[in-house]
Design a protein around this motif. Sequence first.
Motif, PDB file in Angstrom:
ATOM      1  N   LEU A 331       0.604  -1.226   0.003  1.00  0.00           N
ATOM      2  CA  LEU A 331       0.053   0.013   0.088  1.00  0.00           C
ATOM      3  C   LEU A 331       0.838   1.192  -0.106  1.00  0.00           C
ATOM      4  N   ALA A 352      -2.964   3.559  -3.033  1.00  0.00           N
ATOM      5  CA  ALA A 352      -4.249   3.831  -2.040  1.00  0.00           C
ATOM      6  C   ALA A 352      -4.183   5.187  -1.298  1.00  0.00           C
ATOM      7  N   TRP A 355      -7.681   6.825  -0.680  1.00  0.00           N
ATOM      8  CA  TRP A 355      -8.577   6.065   0.078  1.00  0.00           C
ATOM      9  C   TRP A 355      -8.127   6.402   1.407  1.00  0.00           C
TER      10      TRP A 355
END
Length: 372
Positions: A331, A352, A355
């Motif tokens: 990530l 990510a 998010w």
Amino acid sequence: MSDVDRSIRVRAFLEQWLSVLLIAAVVLAAVGGWWSYQVHASPEVERDSVTVGQWSESTAFDHSSVVINDSLVFEEGERVRNRPVYYVNLAEELDVTYAYAHTADEGSVDVTTDVRLVYRGVEGEDVLWQYAEPLASGSDEGVTADENHTVDATVDIDEVFANIDTIERQLGAAGTIEIRVVATSSVEGTLSGQSVSATYESAMPITVTQQTLRVLETETIDESSQQTDTIERVVEPSGLEAAGSVLVFVVGLVGTGGLLIARRRDLIGLSPDEGEILEIHQQEQEFSEWITRGTFPSEREYEATILVDDLEGLVDVAIDTNKRVIKDEQLGVSTVLDGDYVYVYVRPDSPAEDWLVNYADMTMDEFEQFEG
């Protein structure tokens, strides 16, 4: 996400060392250009000395005597030649022929010779006295290798004894009397294209007793000479030199041009995100003892998620809370778990990022204000 893209490292290196690399490339091009010029435009020249003419010069003595009295061994009127000993009872004169010769293929010399009979008294290495009388002389012009220069002389044996008696009567019998037929030749001319000017002295020693006249080993000339010329030969460069010099020049030239173009088009500099990624990588190396690889939790199990601006700040949190930094390589996020709070640092290249930012409840500044 565990490592920095190689292109970032290369560009960072080029950006840091650009000036040094430019200087090195310019120097390399200059060295290659000079080397290439020396190899191709100014080749090495070897100079060799070669013999273009060679000859020798020599002198020699021949001697002989006519037998004047018949004997069991020799007949009257017989001429005996080059004998080591001549008998006084059988000979009145010793005939001597002196000769000079050379072997040059081309050229000739003028030769003048004086022959004399030399008496001298010696004691050890000391010469006590010396007396000379001329015997003969002669000269020849244009002497080539096909002919010799010769001079004939005659030694009167009775006169030799008479001179010895006179000297001993006048000086006494001190020391030893030596007798020598001495020929001195002056040589002038050109042999094999080289000028020759020399004087040679040759000798034929003689010892006498009341019964014999003995000819000792002659002292003659045997000189070798040569004419040399210097020739120049261009040394062709080896394939390695020829290719290597051009290669060094091309590499230096291309390197210089490439670096200048890359700088002008801003192909070397790092973007802010790339600079941050590189800095993060360096911080990860620096704080590796506080970082553990792991996986960011997918479900909310904490009271709040706090965003941290940089990895160094996250490490400070870990130090303050005595926790570990958990790094999720997939990530691109690093976290510190502390009770009900999770502290998160999101790398700028995290897939990510959006998010994770939305996932957070507050920033580190907001959390500190909240705590305060």
